[in-house]
Enzyme design. Structure first.
Site, mmCIF file in Angstrom:
data_model
loop_
_atom_site.group_PDB
_atom_site.id
_atom_site.type_symbol
_atom_site.label_atom_id
_atom_site.label_comp_id
_atom_site.label_asym_id
_atom_site.label_seq_id
_atom_site.Cartn_x
_atom_site.Cartn_y
_atom_site.Cartn_z
ATOM 1 N N SER A 287 0.853 -1.183 0.000
ATOM 2 C CA SER A 287 0.000 0.000 0.000
ATOM 3 C C SER A 287 0.887 1.230 0.000
ATOM 4 O O SER A 287 1.968 1.227 0.585
ATOM 5 C CB SER A 287 -0.878 -0.012 1.255
ATOM 6 O OG SER A 287 -1.225 1.308 1.622
ATOM 7 N N LYS A 293 0.944 -3.378 4.769
ATOM 8 C CA LYS A 293 0.000 -4.077 3.900
ATOM 9 C C LYS A 293 0.663 -5.019 2.903
ATOM 10 O O LYS A 293 1.723 -4.750 2.358
ATOM 11 C CB LYS A 293 -0.848 -3.066 3.112
ATOM 12 C CG LYS A 293 -1.949 -2.398 3.898
ATOM 13 C CD LYS A 293 -2.933 -3.348 4.562
ATOM 14 C CE LYS A 293 -3.948 -3.911 3.597
ATOM 15 N NZ LYS A 293 -4.875 -2.892 3.082
ATOM 16 N N GLU A 300 -7.736 -10.547 -6.514
ATOM 17 C CA GLU A 300 -8.828 -9.573 -6.666
ATOM 18 C C GLU A 300 -9.105 -9.282 -8.133
ATOM 19 O O GLU A 300 -10.265 -9.139 -8.547
ATOM 20 C CB GLU A 300 -8.468 -8.280 -5.932
ATOM 21 C CG GLU A 300 -8.438 -8.451 -4.430
ATOM 22 C CD GLU A 300 -7.911 -7.199 -3.744
ATOM 23 O OE1 GLU A 300 -8.667 -6.583 -2.996
ATOM 24 O OE2 GLU A 300 -6.747 -6.824 -3.967
#
Ligand code: ARG
Length: 476
Positions: A287, A293, A300
């Site tokens: 991130s 992260k 996804e």
């Protein structure tokens, strides 16, 4: 693939004769397809070579003309491959661009190739050739994903996992069993593409615009040369049919759905809440603000792209539904959806294979959490059934056992011997023999079950199948 460079202006319109002027700018801009159908160029050239031989067989090209024609088509194919021959926006479509290339090389002789054929049978032929190739590339990439999943199942072949329904702990399974449950749908996708391939293997070339040709052509010879099983039996159907496009898009839509469901599970497994797997750095992202992260972007995107593949199928079916036979220009809209589906899947599948094959599994966590959530309650009920209790009663007793444990914050196997009879007289300390994960797994040994023996059997069958799929994809 190729954005045409707007260079060479000279238009090579294929339909100039009865028109007094060129098309309006607005029409030209609307109807141009070369910016996407250029992908068909190699297939159009193959079909042109086959057509040239048939014209020669019909006495419409001399030996010498055929030789020059084939030479020019080969050199054009080389230049297309090398990128030294490129379409221009004046070219309208791939067929126009390639005719220009041929005329540049052959002069007047180049104009003879168009005899007996139309862009209507050409484009249908090109698209079938393109898609049959694409199906093989896809199957090859699907086989790699099958191999990645069976590889992971092999590495973690003895690790249990909480099997789920409604995303709640249901019954213990082998983690490998869960992984292989994603391989079977992929194997059916391959089967479906192979089956599709047989139906797509019919050549439209020779149908001309729609009625066939008055010239003595040989559609069967063309079909054979292009690797088709034969020529389409009805010239109107040959140029009207886009079943092969719709069916292909169904195959890719369903494949997309399977990849999406796999993606969704990997997203869940990689959360801190599940904590079943860790993604390799090379196959996850960070991130820009949160340093800790590690995001499952590949999984996804697999989930996200499924919508796009379903949209392509819906779009093409809707485009086709009201069309009168034979060819209508609406059908030009069939190409971008398939090109996109193929190209996106060729990006997605290798990324998923890499993600899966580099996953590490937290075996300790899986072992610890598998029996939690009273996942062995069914085993208790079935233990009672084996001792003569009706399942209806057994279900009640096991349910009472679960409630008793819940009220005390205990797992089923933590109950003291003395307490069993208090819960129900039909329970006894011997019930402990089914209160283990390994016992639960071992006992599910019928075909399709999650016992280690059955899963090993399944695994070796799927490994062999993945090899067969890879071999099919490279067979000439
Ligand atoms: N670009 C057209 C398509 O993709 C080729 C066929 C055009 N045929 C015609 N009669 N205008 O459908």
């Amino acid at each position: 693939m190729t954005e045409p460079a707007p260079t060479q202006p000279a238009p090579t319109r294929l339909w100039g004769g009865r028109f007094s002027g060129g098309p309006s700018q607005a029409l030209a801009a609307l109807s141009v397809s070369v910016q996407f159908d250029w992908r068909l160029a190699p297939y159009d050239l193959l079909a042109s070579k086959a057509h040239a031989r048939v014209l020669h067989g019909a006495g419409l090209l001399t030996d010498e003309e055929l030789e020059r024609m084939l030479g020019a088509l080969d050199s054009l194919a080389d230049d297309v491959r090398a990128g030294t021959f490129r379409p221009t926006l004046e070219d309208e479509d791939v067929h126009t661009a390639l005719e220009r290339g041929l005329l540049e090389r052959l002069g007047a002789l180049g104009g003879k190739l168009r005899a007996g054929r139309s862009r209507n049978d050409q484009v249908a032929t090109d698209l079938r050739l393109y898609l049959r190739d694409a199906a093989r590339q896809l199957v090859s990439r699907i086989a790699e994903l099958e191999t990645a999943l069976t590889g992971l199942a092999t590495t973690y072949s003895t690790v249990p996992a909480p099997g789920m329904t409604h995303l709640q702990h249901a019954q213990p399974v082998l983690f490998a069993h869960q992984l292989l449950a994603h391989v079977h749908p992929l194997a059916r996708d391959v089967d479906r593409l192979q089956d599709w391939d047989e139906r797509a293997a019919w050549s439209p070339l020779g149908a001309g615009a729609l009625a066939g040709s008055s010239l003595p052509l040989d559609p069967e010879a063309v079909a054979k040369e292009l690797g088709f099983a034969g020529a389409v039996r009805n010239s109107i159907d040959a140029v009207s049919d886009r079943d092969f496009v719709a069916e292909f898009l169904f195959c890719t839509a369903l494949l997309g759905v399977h990849l999406s469901r796999l993606g969704e599970e990997v997203c869940l497994w990689a959360t801190s809440e599940f904590g079943w797997v860790r993604l390799d750095d090379a196959f996850s992202t960070g991130s820009s603000i949160m340093p800790q992260k590690k995001n499952p972007d590949i999984a996804e995107l697999a989930r996200g792209k499924a919508g796009r593949f379903i949209g392509h199928l819906t779009g093409v079916l809707t485009m086709l539904k009201g069309l009168p036979l034979a060819y209508d220009r609406d059908m030009q809209e069939d190409k971008e959806p398939v090109f996109d589906a193929v190209e996106q899947l060729l990006l997605l599948l290798p990324a998923l294979s890499g993600m899966v094959s580099t996953l590490t599994v937290d075996t300790e966590r899986l072992e610890r959490t598998t029996p939690t959530g009273h996942a062995l309650a069914t085993d208790v009920a079935e233990w009672l059934v084996r001792r003569g209790t009706a399942f209806r009663d057994a279900h009640e007793i096991s349910g009472a056992f679960v409630a008793w444990c819940d009220a005390r914050g205990l797992e089923l196997w933590e109950v003291d011997d003395a307490d069993f009879a208090a819960i129900d007289p039909r329970l006894s300390p011997e019930v402990r023999e089914v209160l283990t994960v390994s016992g639960a797994l071992e006992s599910r040994s019928a075909v399709g079950g999650t016992s280690p023996g059955r899963v090993a059997e399944q695994l070796s069958a799927l490994v062999a199948l993945a090899h067969e799929h890879a071999a099919w994809a490279t067979r000439p």
